[in-house]
Scaffold this motif. Structure first.
Motif, mmCIF file in Angstrom:
data_model
loop_
_atom_site.group_PDB
_atom_site.id
_atom_site.type_symbol
_atom_site.label_atom_id
_atom_site.label_comp_id
_atom_site.label_asym_id
_atom_site.label_seq_id
_atom_site.Cartn_x
_atom_site.Cartn_y
_atom_site.Cartn_z
ATOM 1 N N ASP A 136 0.817 -1.205 0.000
ATOM 2 C CA ASP A 136 0.000 0.000 0.000
ATOM 3 C C ASP A 136 0.854 1.259 0.000
ATOM 4 O O ASP A 136 0.330 2.355 -0.202
ATOM 5 C CB ASP A 136 -0.926 0.025 1.217
ATOM 6 C CG ASP A 136 -2.131 -0.906 1.048
ATOM 7 O OD1 ASP A 136 -2.451 -1.249 -0.102
ATOM 8 O OD2 ASP A 136 -2.726 -1.291 2.067
ATOM 9 N N GLN A 194 -1.381 2.090 9.427
ATOM 10 C CA GLN A 194 -2.378 1.415 8.613
ATOM 11 C C GLN A 194 -3.323 0.581 9.474
ATOM 12 O O GLN A 194 -4.521 0.496 9.187
ATOM 13 C CB GLN A 194 -1.689 0.517 7.576
ATOM 14 C CG GLN A 194 -1.025 1.255 6.422
ATOM 15 C CD GLN A 194 -2.037 1.953 5.536
ATOM 16 O OE1 GLN A 194 -2.536 3.013 5.878
ATOM 17 N NE2 GLN A 194 -2.348 1.360 4.404
ATOM 18 N N ARG A 219 -5.843 2.829 10.830
ATOM 19 C CA ARG A 219 -6.766 3.284 9.797
ATOM 20 C C ARG A 219 -7.799 2.217 9.444
ATOM 21 O O ARG A 219 -8.960 2.548 9.187
ATOM 22 C CB ARG A 219 -5.998 3.698 8.543
ATOM 23 C CG ARG A 219 -5.137 4.934 8.713
ATOM 24 C CD ARG A 219 -4.417 5.275 7.435
ATOM 25 N NE ARG A 219 -5.343 5.796 6.432
ATOM 26 C CZ ARG A 219 -5.056 5.881 5.139
ATOM 27 N NH1 ARG A 219 -3.892 5.441 4.693
ATOM 28 N NH2 ARG A 219 -5.938 6.362 4.302
ATOM 29 N N ILE A 220 -7.412 0.947 9.425
ATOM 30 C CA ILE A 220 -8.407 -0.071 9.065
ATOM 31 C C ILE A 220 -9.437 -0.263 10.175
ATOM 32 O O ILE A 220 -10.592 -0.582 9.899
ATOM 33 C CB ILE A 220 -7.755 -1.426 8.689
ATOM 34 C CG1 ILE A 220 -7.010 -2.047 9.863
ATOM 35 C CG2 ILE A 220 -6.840 -1.275 7.482
ATOM 36 C CD1 ILE A 220 -6.454 -3.427 9.575
ATOM 37 N N TRP A 221 -9.034 -0.013 11.431
ATOM 38 C CA TRP A 221 -10.019 -0.080 12.516
ATOM 39 C C TRP A 221 -10.900 1.161 12.529
ATOM 40 O O TRP A 221 -12.092 1.089 12.839
ATOM 41 C CB TRP A 221 -9.325 -0.278 13.860
ATOM 42 C CG TRP A 221 -8.920 -1.701 14.071
ATOM 43 C CD1 TRP A 221 -7.683 -2.252 13.876
ATOM 44 C CD2 TRP A 221 -9.770 -2.781 14.488
ATOM 45 N NE1 TRP A 221 -7.710 -3.595 14.139
ATOM 46 C CE2 TRP A 221 -8.977 -3.960 14.516
ATOM 47 C CE3 TRP A 221 -11.109 -2.872 14.833
ATOM 48 C CZ2 TRP A 221 -9.483 -5.195 14.881
ATOM 49 C CZ3 TRP A 221 -11.629 -4.107 15.199
ATOM 50 C CH2 TRP A 221 -10.815 -5.255 15.223
ATOM 51 N N PHE A 234 -11.725 2.793 9.866
ATOM 52 C CA PHE A 234 -12.597 2.662 8.699
ATOM 53 C C PHE A 234 -13.928 2.049 9.102
ATOM 54 O O PHE A 234 -14.990 2.576 8.796
ATOM 55 C CB PHE A 234 -11.896 1.820 7.631
ATOM 56 C CG PHE A 234 -12.809 1.316 6.557
ATOM 57 C CD1 PHE A 234 -13.366 2.188 5.632
ATOM 58 C CD2 PHE A 234 -13.130 -0.035 6.477
ATOM 59 C CE1 PHE A 234 -14.223 1.718 4.643
ATOM 60 C CE2 PHE A 234 -13.972 -0.518 5.499
ATOM 61 C CZ PHE A 234 -14.536 0.370 4.577
ATOM 62 N N THR A 249 -13.905 -4.897 10.336
ATOM 63 C CA THR A 249 -12.568 -5.427 10.611
ATOM 64 C C THR A 249 -12.634 -6.585 11.599
ATOM 65 O O THR A 249 -11.911 -7.586 11.453
ATOM 66 C CB THR A 249 -11.658 -4.310 11.140
ATOM 67 O OG1 THR A 249 -11.515 -3.314 10.113
ATOM 68 C CG2 THR A 249 -10.279 -4.853 11.495
ATOM 69 N N TYR A 304 -12.477 -3.517 1.920
ATOM 70 C CA TYR A 304 -11.729 -2.292 2.184
ATOM 71 C C TYR A 304 -11.545 -1.468 0.915
ATOM 72 O O TYR A 304 -11.495 -2.014 -0.186
ATOM 73 C CB TYR A 304 -10.352 -2.629 2.763
ATOM 74 C CG TYR A 304 -10.419 -3.273 4.127
ATOM 75 C CD1 TYR A 304 -10.590 -2.503 5.272
ATOM 76 C CD2 TYR A 304 -10.334 -4.649 4.276
ATOM 77 C CE1 TYR A 304 -10.657 -3.085 6.526
ATOM 78 C CE2 TYR A 304 -10.402 -5.246 5.524
ATOM 79 C CZ TYR A 304 -10.571 -4.454 6.650
ATOM 80 O OH TYR A 304 -10.642 -5.038 7.887
ATOM 81 N N LEU A 323 -6.534 0.905 1.528
ATOM 82 C CA LEU A 323 -6.418 0.021 2.687
ATOM 83 C C LEU A 323 -6.510 -1.451 2.306
ATOM 84 O O LEU A 323 -6.458 -2.311 3.193
ATOM 85 C CB LEU A 323 -7.513 0.342 3.712
ATOM 86 C CG LEU A 323 -7.489 1.732 4.356
ATOM 87 C CD1 LEU A 323 -8.689 1.908 5.270
ATOM 88 C CD2 LEU A 323 -6.192 1.939 5.119
ATOM 89 N N ARG A 324 -6.657 -1.748 1.019
ATOM 90 C CA ARG A 324 -6.961 -3.127 0.636
ATOM 91 C C ARG A 324 -5.815 -4.076 0.970
ATOM 92 O O ARG A 324 -6.029 -5.152 1.535
ATOM 93 C CB ARG A 324 -7.294 -3.200 -0.859
ATOM 94 C CG ARG A 324 -7.815 -4.570 -1.301
ATOM 95 C CD ARG A 324 -8.484 -4.507 -2.666
ATOM 96 N NE ARG A 324 -9.630 -3.610 -2.588
ATOM 97 C CZ ARG A 324 -9.738 -2.477 -3.281
ATOM 98 N NH1 ARG A 324 -8.769 -2.114 -4.108
ATOM 99 N NH2 ARG A 324 -10.789 -1.706 -3.145
ATOM 100 N N SER A 368 -3.257 -3.659 3.112
ATOM 101 C CA SER A 368 -2.998 -3.749 4.550
ATOM 102 C C SER A 368 -4.191 -4.316 5.298
ATOM 103 O O SER A 368 -4.024 -5.020 6.300
ATOM 104 C CB SER A 368 -2.609 -2.381 5.110
ATOM 105 O OG SER A 368 -3.534 -1.391 4.714
ATOM 106 N N GLY A 369 -5.425 -4.032 4.844
ATOM 107 C CA GLY A 369 -6.597 -4.610 5.498
ATOM 108 C C GLY A 369 -6.607 -6.122 5.387
ATOM 109 O O GLY A 369 -6.828 -6.834 6.380
#
Length: 450
Positions: A86, A254, A257-259, A261, A266, A382, A386-387, A389-390
């Motif tokens: 990413d 990251q 950020r995914i949490w 999002f 998640t 995601y 974020l794809r 790393s998510g």
């Protein structure tokens, strides 16, 4: 090139291109081969445990580190390479993962003792752990939207191919040469060849757009339009979005950020990855040892485990057919608990060879309906930035569980509670994850990637 907002975006153009085997199919094949080596390496842990237990006189708790070191390395690699992909791009991460894996696999084959062997297996796992999140992000972003579910589901077809090849080839090498080192070295040359071929894959235009590399993105999009024979049309390139710089803290940034999002989504992704893959890795890691303990000869135990993996090709085919018709959530809700139930039945009939083989094949089929749909589903939950790393963090969480789980399984649950109860407890985690998904995660069938 027109940049007005009334025209489609470059991302829409890529996702609406016709499917061509010489274009998107080529990326699918190259990405899938890396996935195949991931499967080969994970399956090899189950082959190496009985072989190295004999070679170095290891107890089950010590032998469990053979798989644990490799899988924890994969766990760290999954989140590290997902974040790297990413940050610096899919292509660079795409090529580097297999090179690191190959180097440390060779070193593992010449390790003088179990300690050095586990260190080298950890590093090989670190390299290979990036294959799944990076490959899925890259292949998904090149694949037209109406084909994406089938293509990403079909990606998992490489897994039973790699796992079955590992079992059958390892069984042949052990029977012919009685040397565990050959089971590791035999996969290095093909992995290096795939590494070399990967250098020709273009960077993801969706990633280039997000990073503001507009001319490079336009060049890739135009070349895709030309190569697929699509009708050229004007498109816009949106303004770049902020992305973390690659640094010691970028992975944690990251993760935050995914949490932020969507914490419910998640949680669903992590719970599904952890529980479903825990059941699968328990079977791959310990099934050869379980079968040998039940009276199977070494060769037959390896071949039976390979058959369990190989029949998964049928499961992947069924998943590819159903994923766009039924949807991701329904398939996972049905097949994931059924796979755990099949493994419990295996543990109850393991002393009856024909019955054990039948239920192992049933398990191999059902679990490989669930896993490719899981990978497809989580890769779509995601947005583009974020794809990788998510998906990578979800894979990391599952690999940590898959690494520690077999070790705890061999040290405590198996000897204290027995096989059936231990597998049933793992199945209970799947039920909890599926219920959470049903309540809090969206269906992603035909969703346009952002």
């Amino acid at each position: 090139m027109n940049t007005y907002t009334t025209v489609p975006s470059g991302e829409q153009v890529v996702q609406e291109l016709p499917w061509r085997w010489k274009v998107q199919g080529r990326i699918f094949l190259i990405g899938g081969l890396g996935f195949m080596f991931d499967a080969w390496d994970v399956t090899l842990n189950g082959i190496l445990i009985p072989l190295l237990s004999k070679h170095w006189s290891l107890q089950p708790a010590d032998a469990g580190w053979i798989g644990t070191a490799n899988l924890i390395g994969m766990a760290l690699g999954a989140f590290a390479w997902g974040t790297i992909a990413d940050t610096i791009g899919r292509k660079r991460a795409f090529t580097a993962t297999l090179l690191i894996f190959s180097i440390f696999t060779v070193l593992g084959a010449v390790a003088p003792d179990i300690v050095w062997f586990c260190i080298f297996r950890f590093m090989a796992g670190f390299g290979l752990g990036g294959c799944i999140p990076v490959d899925y992000a890259l292949v998904g972003e090149f694949t037209p939207r109406k084909h994406r579910g089938k293509v990403l589901t079909a990606m998992d077809g490489w897994w039973p191919v790699g796992a079955a090849l590992c079992g059958f080839i390892s069984a042949g090498l052990v029977a012919a040469f009685a040397d565990w080192r050959l089971t590791m070295l035999v996969m290095v040359l093909p992995a290096l060849l795939v590494f070399w071929v990967r250098r020709s894959v273009p960077e993801s235009p969706l990633f280039l757009i997000r990073r503001g590399r507009r001319q490079e993105a336009a060049d890739v999009i135009d070349s895709l339009v030309l190569a697929t024979g699509a009708e050229p049309r004007a498109y816009s390139l949106p303004a770049p979005q902020d992305a973390p710089r690659l640094s010691a803290g970028s992975a944690w940034q990251q993760l935050r950020r995914i949490w932020q999002f969507n914490w419910k989504i998640t949680t669903a992704a992590w719970a599904l990855f952890f529980s479903i893959l825990l059941v699968y890795y328990l079977s791959l890691t310990w099934m050869p040892r379980i079968l040998i303990g039940a009276g199977f000869e070494e060769y037959k135990a390896f071949v039976t485990t390979a058959g369990m993996a190989g029949v998964g090709l049928l499961g992947v085919a069924v998943a590819a057919v159903l994923v766009e018709r039924v949807g991701r959530k329904w398939i996972l809700a049905i097949t994931a608990p059924l796979s755990a139930l099949a493994l419990v039945i295996v543990s109850l009939v393991v002393d009856i060879p024909d019955a054990a083989v039948f239920w192992l094949l049933a398990f191999g089929f059902v679990i490989q309906v669930a896993i490719p749909v899981l990978y497809t589903y989580v890769s779509e939950l995601y947005p583009t930035e974020l794809r990788g790393s998510g998906f990578g963090w979800a894979s990391t969480f599952s690999r940590v569980g898959a690494g520690i789980g077999p070790l705890v399984f061999a040290s405590y649950f198996w000897p204290e509670l027995g096989l059936a109860t231990s597998f049933a407890l793992a199945g209970g985690l799947i039920v909890v994850a599926v219920l959470w998904m049903a309540l809090f995660a969206p269906e992603t069938k035909q969703l346009e990637l952002d």
